[in-house]
Design a protein around this motif. Structure first.
Motif, short mmCIF file in Angstrom:
data_model
loop_
_atom_site.label_atom_id
_atom_site.label_comp_id
_atom_site.label_asym_id
_atom_site.label_seq_id
_atom_site.Cartn_x
_atom_site.Cartn_y
_atom_site.Cartn_z
N LYS A 12 42.16 55.23 39.80
CA LYS A 12 40.90 54.53 40.07
C LYS A 12 41.12 53.34 40.99
CE LYS A 12 37.65 55.44 36.54
NZ LYS A 12 36.55 54.75 35.94
N HIS A 39 39.38 43.47 39.15
CA HIS A 39 38.49 43.06 40.24
C HIS A 39 38.07 41.59 40.09
CE1 HIS A 39 38.44 46.91 42.13
NE2 HIS A 39 37.86 47.51 41.11
N TYR A 61 33.97 40.98 48.83
CA TYR A 61 34.95 41.90 48.24
C TYR A 61 34.33 43.28 48.06
CZ TYR A 61 38.46 43.47 44.78
OH TYR A 61 39.44 44.16 44.09
N ILE A 62 33.10 43.33 47.57
CA ILE A 62 32.41 44.61 47.41
C ILE A 62 32.08 45.21 48.76
CG2 ILE A 62 30.27 45.67 46.58
CD1 ILE A 62 30.38 43.63 44.23
N PHE A 63 31.59 44.38 49.70
CA PHE A 63 31.24 44.84 51.05
C PHE A 63 32.46 45.47 51.75
CE2 PHE A 63 30.77 44.24 55.62
CZ PHE A 63 29.54 44.85 55.83
N CYS A 64 33.63 44.91 51.51
CA CYS A 64 34.86 45.40 52.15
C CYS A 64 35.55 46.47 51.30
CB CYS A 64 35.81 44.24 52.41
SG CYS A 64 35.21 43.08 53.64
N ASN A 65 34.81 47.14 50.45
CA ASN A 65 35.31 48.23 49.60
C ASN A 65 36.53 47.81 48.78
OD1 ASN A 65 33.35 50.13 50.37
ND2 ASN A 65 34.48 50.55 52.25
N TYR A 66 36.43 46.64 48.17
CA TYR A 66 37.44 46.13 47.26
C TYR A 66 38.80 45.92 47.94
CZ TYR A 66 33.83 47.44 43.99
OH TYR A 66 32.63 47.55 43.35
N ASP A 67 38.78 45.62 49.22
CA ASP A 67 40.00 45.30 49.97
C ASP A 67 40.10 43.78 50.06
OD1 ASP A 67 41.95 44.75 51.92
OD2 ASP A 67 41.60 46.69 52.88
N LYS A 70 40.78 42.24 53.69
CA LYS A 70 39.60 42.32 54.56
C LYS A 70 38.53 41.32 54.13
CE LYS A 70 40.04 47.10 56.08
NZ LYS A 70 39.45 48.45 56.03
#
Length: 105
Positions: A12, A39, A61-67, A70
């Motif tokens: 996951k 997270h 963080y969410i916008f950058c797909n948890y990266d 980034k």
């Protein structure tokens, strides 16, 4: 320690084995709780590094797909408007635009 739970958690979210084991022990093999804490810890770390509010860190963080990397770059590259006006909405006026300097200068 359930090996299957470790595999599920690591599929996951991409985390090292020792962190996966530590989270699973802490949350009694509850994968959703482990994922949520992982997270949340990343959001707190991003907030601390970028010196911003946790809500802004979480959105990026969410916008950058948890990266995490980034999200930090995105927060550090956002435009900041400095004004003495009561209405803080940006206007097309003569002035200065300031942005954070990157490591390359």
């Amino acid at each position: 320690m359930d090996l299957e739970k470790i595999k599920i958690l690591r599929n996951k979210i991409s985390i090292p084995l020792n962190i996966a084991i530590e989270l699973l022990k802490k949350h009694d093999n509850d994968i959703l709780a482990c994922e949520k804490e992982y997270h949340n810890n990343n959001v707190k770390e991003i907030s601390k590094i970028t010196v911003c509010e946790e809500e802004i860190a979480r959105e990026n963080y969410i916008f950058c797909n948890y990266d995490k990397a980034k999200a930090i770059d995105k927060i550090n590259s956002r435009q900041i408007i400095i004004t003495i006006r009561k209405n803080k909405a940006p206007k097309n006026e003569i002035g200065f635009v300031l942005w954070p300097e990157n490591t390359n200068g």
